[in-house]
Structures are given as structure tokens and as C-alpha cells.
Design a protein around this motif. Sequence first.
Motif, PDB file in Angstrom:
ATOM      1  N   LEU A  16       0.837  -1.192   0.000  1.00 11.94           N
ATOM      2  CA  LEU A  16       0.000   0.000   0.000  1.00 11.94           C
ATOM      3  C   LEU A  16       0.874   1.244   0.000  1.00 11.94           C
ATOM      4  N   GLY A  17       0.447   2.242  -0.757  1.00 10.41           N
ATOM      5  CA  GLY A  17       1.126   3.530  -0.711  1.00 10.41           C
ATOM      6  C   GLY A  17       0.681   4.311   0.505  1.00 10.41           C
ATOM      7  N   LEU A  18       1.258   5.479   0.705  1.00  7.85           N
ATOM      8  CA  LEU A  18       0.932   6.278   1.885  1.00  7.85           C
ATOM      9  C   LEU A  18      -0.546   6.692   1.854  1.00  7.85           C
ATOM     10  N   ALA A  19      -1.037   7.055   0.649  1.00  4.16           N
ATOM     11  CA  ALA A  19      -2.426   7.507   0.547  1.00  4.16           C
ATOM     12  C   ALA A  19      -3.376   6.400   0.999  1.00  4.16           C
ATOM     13  N   LEU A  24      -7.875   7.688   4.401  1.00  2.00           N
ATOM     14  CA  LEU A  24      -8.837   8.737   4.039  1.00  2.00           C
ATOM     15  C   LEU A  24      -9.265   8.654   2.569  1.00  2.00           C
ATOM     16  N   PRO A  25      -8.328   8.450   1.627  1.00  3.17           N
ATOM     17  CA  PRO A  25      -8.788   8.331   0.234  1.00  3.17           C
ATOM     18  C   PRO A  25      -9.787   7.194   0.062  1.00  3.17           C
ATOM     19  N   GLY A  30     -15.268   5.090  -0.752  1.00  3.53           N
ATOM     20  CA  GLY A  30     -16.439   4.317  -0.343  1.00  3.53           C
ATOM     21  C   GLY A  30     -17.653   5.192  -0.190  1.00  3.53           C
ATOM     22  N   LEU A  31     -17.459   6.337   0.427  1.00  2.00           N
ATOM     23  CA  LEU A  31     -18.596   7.210   0.703  1.00  2.00           C
ATOM     24  C   LEU A  31     -19.171   7.788  -0.589  1.00  2.00           C
ATOM     25  N   THR A  32     -18.304   8.141  -1.547  1.00  2.00           N
ATOM     26  CA  THR A  32     -18.846   8.697  -2.797  1.00  2.00           C
ATOM     27  C   THR A  32     -19.585   7.615  -3.574  1.00  2.00           C
ATOM     28  N   THR A  33     -19.075   6.379  -3.537  1.00  2.00           N
ATOM     29  CA  THR A  33     -19.779   5.311  -4.258  1.00  2.00           C
ATOM     30  C   THR A  33     -21.182   5.124  -3.694  1.00  2.00           C
TER      31      THR A  33
END
Lengths: 177, 409
Positions: A16-19, A24-25, A30-33
Motif C-alpha cells: 500500500l502507498g501512503l495515501a 482517508l482516500p 467508499g462514501l462517494t460510491t
Amino acid sequence: MKPDDPNIAWLEAPRLGLADRMYLPLFFEGLTTTSRHLIGPKMTVSFPEERPAVGNPLIYRGVHRLNKDEQGRVKCVACFLCATACPAHCIDIIGTESPWPDREKYPESFVIDELRCIYCGMCEEACPVDAIELTSLLDLTGRSREEMIFDKEKLLSVYDQTKDAEPMKSKSLGGTV
Amino acid sequence: MIDLLEAIAKIALLLGGMMTAAAYFVLLERWMAAWVQDRRGPNRVGVPLTNIKLFGLGQPLADGAKMLLKEDFTPAHVDKRLFVVAPIVIMTAALAIFAVIPFGSVTPNVLPVEPGSQTTRPIELVIAPGIDVGMLYVFALSSIAVYGVILGGWSSNNKYSFLGGLRSSAQLIAYELPLGLGILGVVLASGSLDLGDIITHQALTGVWNAIGQPLGFVVFVVAAFAEAARLPFDLPECEQELIGGYHTEYGGMKLVLFLTAEFIHMITASFLIVILFLGGWHFWGITGTGEAGEAIGWGTAILRVVVLMVKILLVILFFMLVRWSWPRFRFDQLMAFAWKVMLPLGMVNLLAMAIVVEVERVYANQLGWLGRLLLVAASWCVLVGGWVVVALAQPVTADNRPRERVGIE
């Protein structure tokens, strides 16, 4: 299977990258979906008020009908091919000598048990004269088992009911007639 | 006598409101679930014997009638006494919490101070006003709610139920710590355990605690989700793993008590989030500040209730949206998250808040708006810093694969 089985392919999970680790990303993804679907168009058809669209009535397999010819006679020649093809054994035909000169036999009685039928369409495929067809009527209900056993008159009346909306398939498909 | 009637009226109002709200939140939850999944949700049940559908608003009444008429079945293999007691315990604890939770501010002066007296006093919109240990009371009762879950799971004499009860006890004990640490920062800032005073403090300063101590807010909200056993923390009752968990063996009215108590837990959590961190009934410019001796009219009083209710509804909508946005945690991740992430973050927040509050107290006179802004900025830096450290350390990630990896190219 043991952990050292040669058939097991061990894969490393992508790092996994830092983001992604910040979470949060992913949180906003998830929330936008879910929010998008919350206000998006709905798939449900409100059935009794709204009829589901039958994609192609020609290939839809609903309630059976017995077709009539131009003179209003039943097209069936009582050859028993449909009853033989039927995997559910739901077609019961009594054939007798035809009163018309253009064929030898016709069905004195033609009974389909709609509860037993699995709507596979094999009868339609087997019929050499395109007498039996499956319509796009989909809401078949009854209050008793007896009511769901369709005899010849009932099947012919299904034809009268649907002939305008669904012309005989053979014409448009280049069938045998 | 007047005091008694006042208390009884408030209890009746709150109990009725809470049960109705729980019933209608079930409907809202089903709607949200349907909408997120591109369905329409329950929209048929309206006025009986007519065709009026009212968008399905009759559904909760139909559900209630159905549950009431169901057989109240007790399986033969359960411990009968505990089996009956468990739903009662959980429901009682869930409802009793609302004794100290304000559902508004105050009304104008309407009640006579004594019978026949000319001077009047306002009604405080909380069942037990002025309880100085309000926060402790909430904590004590929310711990008792665990009892109901454990008793239910244990008395059911069923391995799935028992596992659900065990998970619940472990989870709720683990998340009570960050919950308490989140609250401690608020208590430090406002100097009181009375929920009404905490709201008034936020209204007076105009800085909601969610803005002033964001790390505490995050820790508290996550812990509140876990305490309410909502997804992604619903391990005590996950259907796929435990076929319902602690209430598998229940049916009829007892099951309704469990389910309603769960929704009331969620409502309580929303109330606490709003009251402790989102300013309660306060909204800048329209609700007044609630300072001592302030006289308010009916308009302001009602506006404050409306503001509070709207905030709570929004938080509950967030609760329901979260349910469909994230998958459930694995149990080891849940525990690692509580002990390795939430607890240290809560402590960091407490430490930062102690420093901020002390700076505010010592330099109360020299601190202009710029200084206060700097303090708020500092607390946001604490949030970002703590978050990044957690992200880099990855304490929740557990590599459970066998150490010997044969066959890796």
C-alpha cells in the motif's frame, strides 16, 4: 493440501502507498460510491402498476399458446413431437382423425400443466408446423392447481389474446409456414 | 407536585418519542439500504383497506403489529430466567440513559415556582436537569447494556449466540477506553460532566469541540460506532458468521426488544456525538448562546430543539450510509484497532487538550482571536500528525500467512 504443496502459488499482496495507508482516500471513495447510488436511478420495477419491459418478445418464454391458421382452425396436427420433446412431461395430447382434408390428424384434446412446465421452449422448437408457441405473458397466476392446467380452448384463447401484440413468430423468423 | 408532573410528562414524551423514532429509523434504515443498492425500499404499506400508500410510512406499524402477534417462543434448551431477563436489561439500560441527555435547551418561563406563586421558571428540556455526573451516568448505563448482550448470548445455550456475546463483551470493553478518552478532552475543555453545561460551553465560545479537538472527535466517533455495534463494527451479531449472534434464539417481542435497543443505542450515540462535539442545539447566529440569565422566547426555544434534531438526523444518516460503505473488520483487526490505534490516539488527544486548556487558562487575558485560532490550528496539527504516524506504522496490518513460503519465485 499442505502449505508446501507445489500446486500452491504464493502471491505477495501489493504494497500500500501512503495515501492508502492514510485510509482517508479509501474512506471518501467508499462514501462517494454509496452516495452516488443513494441518489442514482433505481432498478426496481413497481410491478403491478408498472410492467417490466420484455427485451425481445420473440425469444421470451412465457405462457404457451396454440396458434390458429387463416381459417381459424387449430394449426396443430397432433404429431406428438412436442410431448416427446418435453422434459417435464407436461403436455398431454389426444389426437384423432382430422375432419379437414389438408391433414390426417388433429388434437381432440391438448392439455398443458403450466405448473409442471419448466418453460424451456423445447416444444416450440420441436413443433414442425409452428402450432405451439411461448408468448411473453409473464404473470401467470391461479387460485388452484386445476386452474393452472390449460386445455385446448384456453390455449387457443391465449392466442386470441396475444395475436395482435405478438404475431406468429414464424413469419418474422422465416419459419416453416 | 408540579415537579413530579413535569418529570412524568417529560418521561412520557421521551419514551414515546424514542420508541416511535426507533421504529421509524428501522424504516429509514431499510430505505437507505435499498437506495444504496439501487432498489426502492418499502413503499407499499399505507392506510389499511385503502390504496393510499404514503411512501410506505405504515410499515413500522405493520411490523410492530406482526411482532406483537407472533408466538413468544422460548426454546427448551435455554436458561429460562436469564433468557427472559436479557432483553429487559438491555432495553431498560438503553432507555434509562436518556434521563440525563438534553433534547433541547430550556423553554421560556411558564411554570410557577411553587403552586399558586406568581413568579415563574423555565422548563429544562431534560428529564433530570442539573445532574453533575451526567457523563458518568451515561457511561455506567452503556456498560450495563453489555450485560443484556452477554446474558442473551450465554442463556441461549447455543455456540453462535455465546460467541456473539463473548465478542460483544471483548469489543465493548476495548472501545470503552477510547470512548472515555475522547470524552475526557471535552470534559477538560468545558470543565463539567453535565451535558447541558458542555453544550453551553460550546455555544458561549462559538467553537464546537469537533473544531477545537478534531482528534478527540475522530476517536470518539469511531468508538461510538463500535459501542453501538454498528457496521463496520457489528461483530457481535454478524449474520454471515454468527447467524445473528446473541439474538439467534430469540423471536417475537423479545427479539423486538433487542432490535429496538440496538437502534436506541445508535440514537444515543448520535445524541452524544452531537452534544459533545457538534455544539448540541447551538448554531452560529440563530440560536443564541445560552449564557446564564439569558431570557429566550418560544421561537428560540423551538429553534434550538429543531437544530438539535436536524443535527442528530444527519449523524444517523451518516451512520446508515457508513453501513453500506465499508466491509466489516476481522476480529483481530478490530482488537488491534482498539488497542494499537484508538487508545494511543485518545491519549495523544488528551495530552494535547490538557496543554491547550492550560495555555488558554494561563494566558486568558492576552489571548486574542489570533491566539485562539493558533490553538485550534495546533490541535488540527495533532490530528494530522497522529494520523500520519498511525499510517506509517501500520499497526493493524497482521501478516497471518505461514512464515515458510515455499514456491515463491
